[in-house]
Enzyme design. Sequence first.
Site, mmCIF file in Angstrom:
data_model
loop_
_atom_site.group_PDB
_atom_site.id
_atom_site.type_symbol
_atom_site.label_atom_id
_atom_site.label_comp_id
_atom_site.label_asym_id
_atom_site.label_seq_id
_atom_site.Cartn_x
_atom_site.Cartn_y
_atom_site.Cartn_z
ATOM 1 N N HIS A 98 0.862 -1.195 0.000
ATOM 2 C CA HIS A 98 0.000 0.000 0.000
ATOM 3 C C HIS A 98 0.895 1.241 0.000
ATOM 4 C CE1 HIS A 98 -2.857 3.051 1.194
ATOM 5 N NE2 HIS A 98 -3.820 2.200 0.862
ATOM 6 N N GLU A 167 -3.898 1.360 -7.406
ATOM 7 C CA GLU A 167 -4.246 2.492 -6.556
ATOM 8 C C GLU A 167 -3.363 3.688 -6.892
ATOM 9 O OE1 GLU A 167 -6.475 1.277 -2.779
ATOM 10 O OE2 GLU A 167 -4.377 1.453 -2.300
HETATM 11 P P1 PGA Z 1 -9.676 5.737 0.129
HETATM 12 O O1 PGA Z 1 -8.481 4.743 0.455
HETATM 13 O O2 PGA Z 1 -10.815 4.922 -0.400
HETATM 14 O O3 PGA Z 1 -9.995 6.377 1.448
HETATM 15 O O4 PGA Z 1 -9.181 6.694 -0.891
HETATM 16 C C1 PGA Z 1 -8.185 3.671 -0.390
HETATM 17 C C2 PGA Z 1 -6.964 2.955 0.089
HETATM 18 O O5 PGA Z 1 -6.074 3.581 0.660
HETATM 19 O O6 PGA Z 1 -6.841 1.739 -0.062
#
Ligand code: PGA
Length: 249
Positions: A98, A167
């Site tokens: 992440h 992401e």
């Molecule tokens: P968010 O976070 O939906 O609050 O943008 C997603 C993540 O960090 O996995």
Amino acid sequence: MTNNMFFIANWKMFGDLKSINSTKKVIKFSKIKKYRKAQIVYCPPFTLINQFSKITKNSNIKIGGQNCHQNLKPGPFTGNVNSNLLKLAGAKFVILGHSESRASGDTNHLINLKIKSALKNNLKVILCIGETLSEKKRKKTNKIIKSQLVNCLKNVKKNKNIIFAYEPVWSIGTGIIPEVENLKKQILTIKNMILQLWKLKNPKVLYGGSVSSKNIDELKKITFINGFLIGGASQKANNFIDIIKKTII
Ligand code: PGA
């Protein structure tokens, strides 16, 4: 869009014992026939994993950790939790790579070691990849993602237990999501990269970053997406349920 999509709730460093109670609503919801195939995974802070595992025991909901230490064996690593401890607490999944963990020191090499240790303990890995805003502006997105994939998966055999989550860092917690057409192309590119690198057909690729009940109608237009990694919007049961309901029609 298939009905066995993933909905991963990443609670980050939020949540308390009271908020576990609010998930009872989600557990009840997950038992409705129409939604039974949805793959709901809660990734709460380490300290809540055990309670989460207990409360979701008689449901299809699974639990995951948000990171793990790379060592398989116990050892003097103050402040850390390895994949074995996660498994003992009831986790079946672990989020690795992440961007918030990368920001606090997780390199591709370290993530690679963590992946190997998690797989050895039969945890399913949710591997996060994605570019920062400055990398995007410099048109480095594909280069960055490729290097994340190549290095994080070094000497990891083709494996269905790895799920990928695209992401873009600039989307996380900002309320900004990519243009759907661009996102569609990006997810396809990632699927192709994984195919080339690993010869894995139909890898599971999720999207994460500011997913909400407001933008889910737009995001689900990407019919070949395999689910969503949801941060902020997963903390309120009603919002989370709304996202699943709107996705699985
Ligand atoms: P968010 O976070 O939906 O609050 O943008 C997603 C993540 O960090 O996995």
